[in-house]
Design a protein around this motif. Structure first.
Motif, short mmCIF file in Angstrom:
data_model
loop_
_atom_site.label_atom_id
_atom_site.label_comp_id
_atom_site.label_asym_id
_atom_site.label_seq_id
_atom_site.Cartn_x
_atom_site.Cartn_y
_atom_site.Cartn_z
N GLN A 3 15.24 8.71 -4.90
CA GLN A 3 15.66 7.42 -4.28
C GLN A 3 14.59 6.50 -4.27
OE1 GLN A 3 16.16 6.18 -0.29
NE2 GLN A 3 18.38 6.18 -0.56
N ILE A 4 14.74 5.20 -4.51
CA ILE A 4 13.77 4.21 -4.57
C ILE A 4 14.15 2.93 -3.97
CG2 ILE A 4 12.33 2.61 -6.07
CD1 ILE A 4 12.65 4.22 -8.55
N ARG A 5 13.49 2.61 -2.72
CA ARG A 5 14.00 1.56 -1.82
C ARG A 5 12.72 0.40 -1.92
NH1 ARG A 5 13.63 2.41 3.57
NH2 ARG A 5 12.75 4.57 3.29
N ILE A 6 13.35 -0.81 -2.28
CA ILE A 6 12.37 -1.85 -2.17
C ILE A 6 13.03 -2.86 -0.85
CG2 ILE A 6 11.74 -4.24 -3.42
CD1 ILE A 6 11.28 -1.67 -4.85
N GLU A 7 11.94 -2.91 -0.02
CA GLU A 7 12.08 -3.79 1.12
C GLU A 7 11.27 -4.91 1.32
OE1 GLU A 7 12.33 -1.28 4.57
OE2 GLU A 7 13.60 0.13 3.87
N ASN A 8 11.90 -6.25 1.37
CA ASN A 8 11.34 -7.43 1.54
C ASN A 8 10.00 -7.58 0.79
OD1 ASN A 8 13.09 -8.21 3.71
ND2 ASN A 8 12.01 -6.82 5.05
N VAL A 9 10.05 -7.05 -0.55
CA VAL A 9 8.97 -7.37 -1.63
C VAL A 9 8.83 -8.31 -1.85
CG1 VAL A 9 8.26 -6.23 -3.54
CG2 VAL A 9 8.93 -4.81 -2.11
N ARG A 10 7.53 -9.04 -1.75
CA ARG A 10 7.08 -10.21 -2.43
C ARG A 10 5.85 -9.98 -3.37
NH1 ARG A 10 7.15 -15.87 -0.32
NH2 ARG A 10 5.14 -16.93 -1.02
N LYS A 11 5.84 -10.90 -4.35
CA LYS A 11 4.67 -10.86 -5.32
C LYS A 11 4.27 -12.19 -5.47
CE LYS A 11 1.38 -9.26 -7.80
NZ LYS A 11 0.30 -8.60 -7.31
N ASP A 12 2.87 -12.59 -5.33
CA ASP A 12 2.41 -14.06 -5.74
C ASP A 12 1.44 -13.66 -6.58
OD1 ASP A 12 4.07 -15.23 -3.69
OD2 ASP A 12 2.36 -14.82 -2.03
N MET A 48 5.98 -3.32 -10.19
CA MET A 48 5.44 -2.96 -8.66
C MET A 48 5.88 -1.59 -8.47
SD MET A 48 5.44 -6.54 -6.34
CE MET A 48 6.99 -7.16 -7.07
N MET A 49 7.15 -1.17 -8.78
CA MET A 49 7.69 0.16 -8.47
C MET A 49 6.63 1.20 -9.28
SD MET A 49 11.70 -0.14 -9.42
CE MET A 49 13.00 -1.43 -8.37
N GLU A 66 6.25 5.98 1.45
CA GLU A 66 5.75 4.74 1.03
C GLU A 66 4.93 4.66 0.10
OE1 GLU A 66 5.18 0.64 0.67
OE2 GLU A 66 3.51 1.91 1.52
N VAL A 67 4.74 4.08 -1.14
CA VAL A 67 3.94 3.90 -2.16
C VAL A 67 3.43 2.46 -2.74
CG1 VAL A 67 4.95 6.15 -3.25
CG2 VAL A 67 5.69 3.82 -4.00
N GLY A 68 3.84 1.58 -1.83
CA GLY A 68 3.39 0.18 -2.29
C GLY A 68 2.02 -0.25 -2.77
N MET A 69 1.21 0.41 -1.91
CA MET A 69 -0.51 0.18 -2.32
C MET A 69 -0.95 1.51 -3.16
SD MET A 69 -1.02 -2.53 -1.50
CE MET A 69 0.09 -3.89 -0.88
N LYS A 70 -0.21 2.47 -3.52
CA LYS A 70 -0.87 3.73 -4.10
C LYS A 70 -0.81 3.35 -5.73
CE LYS A 70 0.79 7.69 -1.03
NZ LYS A 70 1.68 8.62 -1.14
N PRO A 71 -1.72 3.79 -6.35
CA PRO A 71 -1.64 3.47 -7.89
C PRO A 71 -0.92 4.20 -8.64
CG PRO A 71 -3.63 5.42 -7.06
CD PRO A 71 -2.77 4.74 -5.94
N ALA A 72 -0.46 4.13 -9.75
CA ALA A 72 0.70 4.65 -10.70
C ALA A 72 0.39 5.97 -10.75
CB ALA A 72 0.62 3.91 -11.90
#
Length: 365
Positions: A3-12, A48-49, A66-72
């Motif tokens: 499963q992949i969850r995206i929660e309140n993700v923002r990109k500037d 970002m995923m 949680e992988v938001g800040m992990k490299p590919a």
């Protein structure tokens, strides 16, 4: 798979906000579509995923972690690009096997895995050929093979069929969906082609200017669009909008279009004008005894059906009718609508008003 969850993700990107607080979930084993026009934020969300871009804020979860800040390299996903991204100095077999050798897998195990993937994709006979001389379809199969061979948790695909011609693209989309079903893979697929998304996807996220406009299964999105943007983007021809003033109250089940009463699904909420009634072309029917009228402007023959454009007091509409129905330019025709399929939109915001019929669907947004 995962499963992949995206929660309140923002990109500037500097002062530019590419993705605005997106939230949705890709369930384990789903074929999930990110759909929208160019520049809507869908590819940025996919990257970002994948870990190719880091979110400005928000969380990304893959298989519960949680992988938001992990490299590919630490996410165990495979990314398939639009332009194949194959190694031109390697043959087909070496392109597919490269990820396995990079992981230190034994030569015998690599050969076994490559042979298995080649059989799945039907490319056993080209394993020793250079990639430079392959057709677009075969190169795409090789790119898919290189992704599949690692058995990752998820496949992320950025318009992988975009470089193919229309006929072969349709064939490859069928193959890709069949491959997904055989493997039970979690797949996230970016496209700007609404027909491709409707045909292939289990679920669809429709994006516009970095915002998730709607999230749901294809039929819900087509039948009950949450916004005017979704209604206009999905469908060919797109949904018609009949503009009117006034207001609708809670419980309202009819509106007045140029003085003619038109039944609509009972409203769960009210709003003041300007408002619009949305109706799909296939839900407009010609009837001699209908009070609401339209003047024929043009007709387009499509084989079994035709698209007739009519001018009405509330705006131009397109109707999809059988090809054997005779119409003449400038003829005035009575129009009836299938009231169960109508959607009322707030003109200022373009948001669909909740009704008895579509309230469940709009809750997804």
């Amino acid at each position: 798979m995962a499963q992949i969850r995206i929660e309140n993700v923002r990109k500037d990107f500097g002062a530019f906000n590419a993705v605005k607080s997106s939230t949705f979930t890709v369930e384990d084993g789903e074929f999930f579509m990110l759909l929208g026009p160019s520049g809507c934020g869908k590819t940025t969300t996919l990257r970002m995923m994948a870990g190719l871009e880091l979110p400005t804020s928000g969380e990304i979860y893959i298989d519960g972690g949680e992988v938001g800040m992990k490299p590919a390299s630490q996410r165990d996903i495979a990314f398939v690009f639009q332009m194949f991204a194959l190694y031109p100095h390697m043959n087909v077999g070496k392109n597919i096997s490269y990820p396995l050798y990079s992981q230190g897998m034994a030569k015998a195990d690599v050969k076994k895995k490559v042979d298995e993937v080649a059989e799945i994709l039907g490319i056993q006979d080209i394993l020793n050929k250079p990639v430079g001389g392959l057709s677009g379809g075969d190169r795409q199969r090789v790119a898919l093979g290189r992704a599949i061979v690692r058995s990752p948790k998820a496949f992320l695909m950025d318009e992988p069929l975009g470089a193919l011609d229309a006929e072969f693209r349709e064939h490859m989309s069928e193959e890709l969906r069949a491959l997904h079903d055989r493997m039970g893979a979690t797949t996230v697929y970016v496209t700007h082609d609404q027909l491709e998304a409707m045909q292939m996807g289990d679920k669809i996220v429709v994006m516009n200017h970095g915002v998730v406009e709607q999230f749901g299964v294809p039929q819900e999105i087509y039948d009950w669009p949450a916004t005017k943007f979704v209604a206009n983007f999905i469908g060919s021809p797109s949904m018609n909008f009949l503009d009117f003033g006034g207001m609708v109250g809670v419980g309202t089940h009819s509106v007045a279009l140029n003085g003619v009463k038109v039944e609509v699904p009972a409203m769960r909420e009210g709003a003041k004008g300007p408002l619009s009634v949305g109706v799909r072309p296939e839900h407009i029917h010609f009837s001699d005894d209908a009070e609401y009228r339209g003047r024929v402007v043009a007709s387009e023959y499509l084989g079994t059906t035709q698209i007739v454009t009519l001018a009405t007091a509330n705006g131009e509409v397109k109707a999809r009718i059988p090809a054997n129905v005779s119409v003449r330019t400038d003829e005035t025709i009575g129009l009836k609508f299938d009231e169960r399929t109508l959607t009322v939109f707030e003109g200022a915001k373009g948001t669909a008003l909740r009704s008895v019929t579509n309230e469940k669907v709009l809750a997804h947004g």
